[in-house]
Design a protein around this motif. Structure first.
Motif, PDB file in Angstrom:
ATOM      1  N   TYR A 107      19.975  35.478  31.045  1.00  0.00           N
ATOM      2  CA  TYR A 107      19.815  35.604  32.302  1.00  0.00           C
ATOM      3  C   TYR A 107      20.544  34.511  32.873  1.00  0.00           C
ATOM      4  CZ  TYR A 107      16.186  39.026  32.014  1.00  0.00           C
ATOM      5  OH  TYR A 107      15.705  40.369  31.861  1.00  0.00           O
ATOM      6  N   PHE A 108      21.233  34.614  34.136  1.00  0.00           N
ATOM      7  CA  PHE A 108      22.165  33.492  34.595  1.00  0.00           C
ATOM      8  C   PHE A 108      21.588  32.968  35.991  1.00  0.00           C
ATOM      9  CE2 PHE A 108      24.779  35.591  31.503  1.00  0.00           C
ATOM     10  CZ  PHE A 108      25.482  34.724  30.931  1.00  0.00           C
ATOM     11  N   SER A 109      21.341  31.710  36.027  1.00  0.00           N
ATOM     12  CA  SER A 109      21.092  30.959  37.328  1.00  0.00           C
ATOM     13  C   SER A 109      21.772  29.922  37.873  1.00  0.00           C
ATOM     14  CB  SER A 109      19.590  30.426  37.319  1.00  0.00           C
ATOM     15  OG  SER A 109      19.560  29.490  36.226  1.00  0.00           O
ATOM     16  N   ARG A 110      21.977  29.371  38.911  1.00  0.00           N
ATOM     17  CA  ARG A 110      22.827  28.500  39.330  1.00  0.00           C
ATOM     18  C   ARG A 110      22.337  27.277  39.112  1.00  0.00           C
ATOM     19  NH1 ARG A 110      25.645  29.450  44.985  1.00  0.00           N
ATOM     20  NH2 ARG A 110      24.684  27.517  45.610  1.00  0.00           N
ATOM     21  N   ASN A 111      23.255  26.295  39.040  1.00  0.00           N
ATOM     22  CA  ASN A 111      23.074  24.759  38.757  1.00  0.00           C
ATOM     23  C   ASN A 111      22.894  24.360  39.976  1.00  0.00           C
ATOM     24  OD1 ASN A 111      22.837  22.077  37.858  1.00  0.00           O
ATOM     25  ND2 ASN A 111      24.093  22.314  36.292  1.00  0.00           N
ATOM     26  N   GLU A 112      22.028  24.104  40.682  1.00  0.00           N
ATOM     27  CA  GLU A 112      21.832  23.638  42.139  1.00  0.00           C
ATOM     28  C   GLU A 112      22.230  22.165  42.168  1.00  0.00           C
ATOM     29  OE1 GLU A 112      22.259  25.587  44.790  1.00  0.00           O
ATOM     30  OE2 GLU A 112      21.410  27.455  43.972  1.00  0.00           O
ATOM     31  N   ILE A 113      21.886  21.470  41.313  1.00  0.00           N
ATOM     32  CA  ILE A 113      22.228  20.033  41.105  1.00  0.00           C
ATOM     33  C   ILE A 113      23.668  19.630  41.149  1.00  0.00           C
ATOM     34  CG2 ILE A 113      21.639  18.009  39.955  1.00  0.00           C
ATOM     35  CD1 ILE A 113      18.953  18.989  39.069  1.00  0.00           C
ATOM     36  N   LEU A 114      24.149  20.544  40.212  1.00  0.00           N
ATOM     37  CA  LEU A 114      25.745  20.274  40.096  1.00  0.00           C
ATOM     38  C   LEU A 114      26.375  20.675  41.388  1.00  0.00           C
ATOM     39  CD1 LEU A 114      28.024  19.157  38.258  1.00  0.00           C
ATOM     40  CD2 LEU A 114      28.120  21.579  37.508  1.00  0.00           C
ATOM     41  N   ILE A 115      25.984  21.607  41.817  1.00  0.00           N
ATOM     42  CA  ILE A 115      26.545  22.344  42.956  1.00  0.00           C
ATOM     43  C   ILE A 115      26.606  21.242  44.108  1.00  0.00           C
ATOM     44  CG2 ILE A 115      26.634  24.063  44.759  1.00  0.00           C
ATOM     45  CD1 ILE A 115      25.812  26.012  42.443  1.00  0.00           C
ATOM     46  N   GLN A 116      25.520  20.532  44.479  1.00  0.00           N
ATOM     47  CA  GLN A 116      25.268  19.730  45.429  1.00  0.00           C
ATOM     48  C   GLN A 116      26.059  18.374  45.188  1.00  0.00           C
ATOM     49  OE1 GLN A 116      23.715  20.200  48.303  1.00  0.00           O
ATOM     50  NE2 GLN A 116      24.444  18.388  48.928  1.00  0.00           N
ATOM     51  N   GLN A 117      26.262  18.113  43.872  1.00  0.00           N
ATOM     52  CA  GLN A 117      26.839  16.815  43.621  1.00  0.00           C
ATOM     53  C   GLN A 117      28.455  17.171  43.810  1.00  0.00           C
ATOM     54  OE1 GLN A 117      25.935  16.285  39.366  1.00  0.00           O
ATOM     55  NE2 GLN A 117      24.213  15.052  39.731  1.00  0.00           N
TER      56      GLN A 117
ATOM     57  N   ASN B 135      38.814  31.302  41.580  1.00  0.00           N
ATOM     58  CA  ASN B 135      38.724  32.779  41.293  1.00  0.00           C
ATOM     59  C   ASN B 135      37.604  33.430  42.490  1.00  0.00           C
ATOM     60  OD1 ASN B 135      37.418  35.319  40.102  1.00  0.00           O
ATOM     61  ND2 ASN B 135      39.491  35.112  39.114  1.00  0.00           N
ATOM     62  N   PRO B 136      37.907  34.552  43.210  1.00  0.00           N
ATOM     63  CA  PRO B 136      36.889  35.114  44.151  1.00  0.00           C
ATOM     64  C   PRO B 136      35.750  35.697  43.437  1.00  0.00           C
ATOM     65  CG  PRO B 136      39.354  36.216  44.225  1.00  0.00           C
ATOM     66  CD  PRO B 136      39.353  34.933  43.350  1.00  0.00           C
ATOM     67  N   THR B 137      36.084  36.424  42.362  1.00  0.00           N
ATOM     68  CA  THR B 137      34.866  37.140  41.493  1.00  0.00           C
ATOM     69  C   THR B 137      33.844  35.834  41.090  1.00  0.00           C
ATOM     70  OG1 THR B 137      36.265  38.720  40.851  1.00  0.00           O
ATOM     71  CG2 THR B 137      34.666  38.478  39.546  1.00  0.00           C
ATOM     72  N   ARG B 138      34.500  34.897  40.611  1.00  0.00           N
ATOM     73  CA  ARG B 138      33.433  33.688  40.255  1.00  0.00           C
ATOM     74  C   ARG B 138      32.737  33.149  41.605  1.00  0.00           C
ATOM     75  NH1 ARG B 138      37.529  33.072  36.085  1.00  0.00           N
ATOM     76  NH2 ARG B 138      38.648  31.307  37.281  1.00  0.00           N
ATOM     77  N   ARG B 139      33.191  33.029  42.763  1.00  0.00           N
ATOM     78  CA  ARG B 139      32.583  32.588  43.959  1.00  0.00           C
ATOM     79  C   ARG B 139      31.778  33.752  44.168  1.00  0.00           C
ATOM     80  NH1 ARG B 139      37.929  31.310  45.420  1.00  0.00           N
ATOM     81  NH2 ARG B 139      37.810  33.154  46.884  1.00  0.00           N
ATOM     82  N   GLN B 140      31.993  35.102  44.143  1.00  0.00           N
ATOM     83  CA  GLN B 140      31.084  35.975  44.391  1.00  0.00           C
ATOM     84  C   GLN B 140      29.616  36.016  43.437  1.00  0.00           C
ATOM     85  OE1 GLN B 140      31.352  38.832  46.987  1.00  0.00           O
ATOM     86  NE2 GLN B 140      29.103  38.411  46.463  1.00  0.00           N
ATOM     87  N   ILE B 141      30.173  35.785  42.209  1.00  0.00           N
ATOM     88  CA  ILE B 141      28.927  35.621  41.224  1.00  0.00           C
ATOM     89  C   ILE B 141      27.938  34.793  41.832  1.00  0.00           C
ATOM     90  CG2 ILE B 141      28.226  34.917  39.047  1.00  0.00           C
ATOM     91  CD1 ILE B 141      30.971  36.380  38.093  1.00  0.00           C
ATOM     92  N   LEU B 142      28.449  33.427  42.118  1.00  0.00           N
ATOM     93  CA  LEU B 142      27.612  32.274  42.593  1.00  0.00           C
ATOM     94  C   LEU B 142      26.892  32.771  43.779  1.00  0.00           C
ATOM     95  CD1 LEU B 142      29.888  29.224  42.112  1.00  0.00           C
ATOM     96  CD2 LEU B 142      27.661  29.801  40.960  1.00  0.00           C
ATOM     97  N   GLU B 143      27.206  33.748  44.685  1.00  0.00           N
ATOM     98  CA  GLU B 143      26.803  34.254  45.868  1.00  0.00           C
ATOM     99  C   GLU B 143      25.497  35.105  45.237  1.00  0.00           C
ATOM    100  OE1 GLU B 143      27.421  36.850  49.649  1.00  0.00           O
ATOM    101  OE2 GLU B 143      29.013  35.649  49.024  1.00  0.00           O
ATOM    102  N   TRP B 144      25.915  36.087  44.603  1.00  0.00           N
ATOM    103  CA  TRP B 144      24.695  36.750  43.763  1.00  0.00           C
ATOM    104  C   TRP B 144      23.615  36.119  43.474  1.00  0.00           C
ATOM    105  CZ3 TRP B 144      29.058  39.868  40.891  1.00  0.00           C
ATOM    106  CH2 TRP B 144      29.727  40.597  41.721  1.00  0.00           C
ATOM    107  N   LEU B 145      23.928  35.022  42.751  1.00  0.00           N
ATOM    108  CA  LEU B 145      22.800  34.265  42.055  1.00  0.00           C
ATOM    109  C   LEU B 145      22.078  33.519  43.070  1.00  0.00           C
ATOM    110  CD1 LEU B 145      24.837  32.986  38.879  1.00  0.00           C
ATOM    111  CD2 LEU B 145      22.959  34.749  39.085  1.00  0.00           C
ATOM    112  N   LYS B 146      22.797  33.144  44.281  1.00  0.00           N
ATOM    113  CA  LYS B 146      22.002  32.332  45.320  1.00  0.00           C
ATOM    114  C   LYS B 146      21.123  33.123  46.198  1.00  0.00           C
ATOM    115  CE  LYS B 146      22.995  29.245  49.050  1.00  0.00           C
ATOM    116  NZ  LYS B 146      23.972  28.608  49.995  1.00  0.00           N
ATOM    117  N   LYS B 147      21.468  34.554  46.341  1.00  0.00           N
ATOM    118  CA  LYS B 147      20.733  35.437  46.960  1.00  0.00           C
ATOM    119  C   LYS B 147      20.390  36.606  46.279  1.00  0.00           C
ATOM    120  CE  LYS B 147      22.580  33.365  51.184  1.00  0.00           C
ATOM    121  NZ  LYS B 147      23.425  33.476  52.334  1.00  0.00           N
TER     122      LYS B 147
END
Length: 99
Positions: free
Chosen positions: A80-90, A12-24
């Protein structure tokens, strides 16, 4: 790691956008709006960025949480939401090695 659940969440493009917002987050919000970024981004600010209803954004955040791509922490009445960088890298490594 549930590869299928993560892939579905990322479809889903909205969910990918959320991940981008959380990254930067600093590119999309001021620190004043968020009270700093150490906790992540408040659900209300994510909702405003997405310009969708609260229930729609809640659904997107739930799918991302269930997949493990994001984490939520409660502070009083706020989430508050943040990315799970470890899982994303896996997941990235899995894709690199398996496809």
């Amino acid at each position: 790691m549930d590869v299928d659940l993560i892939s579905k969440a990322l479809a889903n493009p909205t969910r990918r956008q959320i991940l981008e917002w959380l990254k930067k987050p600093q590119q999309y919000l001021s620190e004043e709006q968020c009270g700093g970024f150490s906790r992540g981004i408040c659900a209300g600010n994510i909702e405003k960025l997405g310009n969708v209803s609260q229930s729609t954004m809640s659904n997107h955040l739930s799918v991302l949480q269930q997949s493990g791509l994001i984490q939520a922490e409660k502070y009083g009445q706020w989430s508050y939401f943040s990315r799970n960088e470890i899982l994303i890298q896996q997941y990235i490594e899995y894709l690199q090695n398996s496809l």
